[in-house]
Design a protein around this motif. Sequence first.
Motif, PDB file in Angstrom:
ATOM      1  N   LEU A   5       0.835  -1.199   0.000  1.00 13.56           N
ATOM      2  CA  LEU A   5       0.000   0.000   0.000  1.00 13.56           C
ATOM      3  C   LEU A   5       0.876   1.259   0.000  1.00 13.56           C
ATOM      4  CD1 LEU A   5      -2.772   1.379   0.306  1.00 13.56           C
ATOM      5  CD2 LEU A   5      -2.537   1.096   2.773  1.00 13.56           C
ATOM      6  N   CYS A  47      -7.973   4.367   3.377  1.00 11.26           N
ATOM      7  CA  CYS A  47      -9.007   3.483   3.944  1.00 11.26           C
ATOM      8  C   CYS A  47      -8.519   2.028   3.966  1.00 11.26           C
ATOM      9  CB  CYS A  47     -10.344   3.647   3.243  1.00 11.26           C
ATOM     10  SG  CYS A  47     -10.240   3.486   1.484  1.00 11.26           S
ATOM     11  N   GLU A  48      -7.617   1.692   3.035  1.00  9.75           N
ATOM     12  CA  GLU A  48      -7.064   0.321   3.013  1.00  9.75           C
ATOM     13  C   GLU A  48      -6.317   0.002   4.315  1.00  9.75           C
ATOM     14  OE1 GLU A  48      -6.755   2.580   0.618  1.00  9.75           O
ATOM     15  OE2 GLU A  48      -6.595   1.690  -1.371  1.00  9.75           O
ATOM     16  N   THR A  49      -5.673   1.023   4.905  1.00  7.06           N
ATOM     17  CA  THR A  49      -4.935   0.796   6.159  1.00  7.06           C
ATOM     18  C   THR A  49      -5.918   0.434   7.279  1.00  7.06           C
ATOM     19  OG1 THR A  49      -3.340   2.445   5.419  1.00  7.06           O
ATOM     20  CG2 THR A  49      -3.218   1.796   7.727  1.00  7.06           C
ATOM     21  N   GLU A 102      -8.840  -0.909   6.905  1.00  4.83           N
ATOM     22  CA  GLU A 102      -9.344  -2.270   6.618  1.00  4.83           C
ATOM     23  C   GLU A 102      -8.343  -3.318   7.075  1.00  4.83           C
ATOM     24  OE1 GLU A 102     -10.474  -2.815   2.472  1.00  4.83           O
ATOM     25  OE2 GLU A 102     -11.657  -0.979   2.661  1.00  4.83           O
ATOM     26  N   LEU A 103      -7.098  -3.066   6.708  1.00  5.85           N
ATOM     27  CA  LEU A 103      -6.022  -4.013   7.035  1.00  5.85           C
ATOM     28  C   LEU A 103      -5.890  -4.227   8.543  1.00  5.85           C
ATOM     29  CD1 LEU A 103      -3.056  -3.502   4.721  1.00  5.85           C
ATOM     30  CD2 LEU A 103      -2.772  -4.876   6.741  1.00  5.85           C
TER      31      LEU A 103
END
Length: 187
Positions: free
Chosen positions: A60, A144-146, A148-149
């Motif tokens: 990411l 937002c991926e962070t 989620e992760l």
Amino acid sequence: MFLELAQQRRTIYQFIDRKVDSELLNQCLEAAIWAPNHGLTQPWRFYIIGHQTQQKLMHLYAKLRADKRALPGTEEHKSIFLKACDRFKANPQIIMLGQVRSIDSVKSKEDYAACACAIQNFQLAAWEQGLGVQWSTGPVINACETYELLGLNSAEIELVGILYIGYPQCIPESQRQPLSQVTKSYP
Ligand SMILES: Cc1cc2nc3c(=O)[nH]c(=O)nc-3n(C[C@H](O)[C@H](O)[C@H](O)COP(=O)(O)O)c2cc1C
């Protein structure tokens, strides 16, 4: 002497290839949680990143870096992506810091100040043990991926920092304005 510790601590960008002992890390975290915080809100949450999660975050981080600097699909993009992967991989330990959200704007500002105090406690405790830290507010904390992760609900927690931790490869120089330039005395 505390003044020397505060003056000598530097932001560290490059680390040697040496693991950070979890006991040592816990000592720094223990120092962090004794930071001042208004109303004992203790708004900090620490996310200790293990190897698997660091690998995922690396992709990411590298994507965000490359997307910002080059067109996806180009050689330049690929080259930036790979360099960013190497850079991220070279961080021996990563901790992310979240702040518990508040709808009250005053509380929110004070809680951010408390989180900053906690980070500085962490950095100084680390430095005393020979460890260096880079405190970053780079794009990865806003993606937002962070969230989620890490399985975080962004309505409850706001990521406010990422700490890259390890034994310094080199210690950069830094400067401050003289005290006389930033102080004013009154009778
Ligand atoms: C709130 C905050 C955010 C920061 N974000 C970044 C960052 O995103 N990237 C970075 O390289 N350094 C970041 N830093 C570190 C500063 O760049 C660093 O403290 C400054 O250059 C002074 O160097 P020193 O810490 O060695 O005295 C941040 C520091 C603070 C207090």
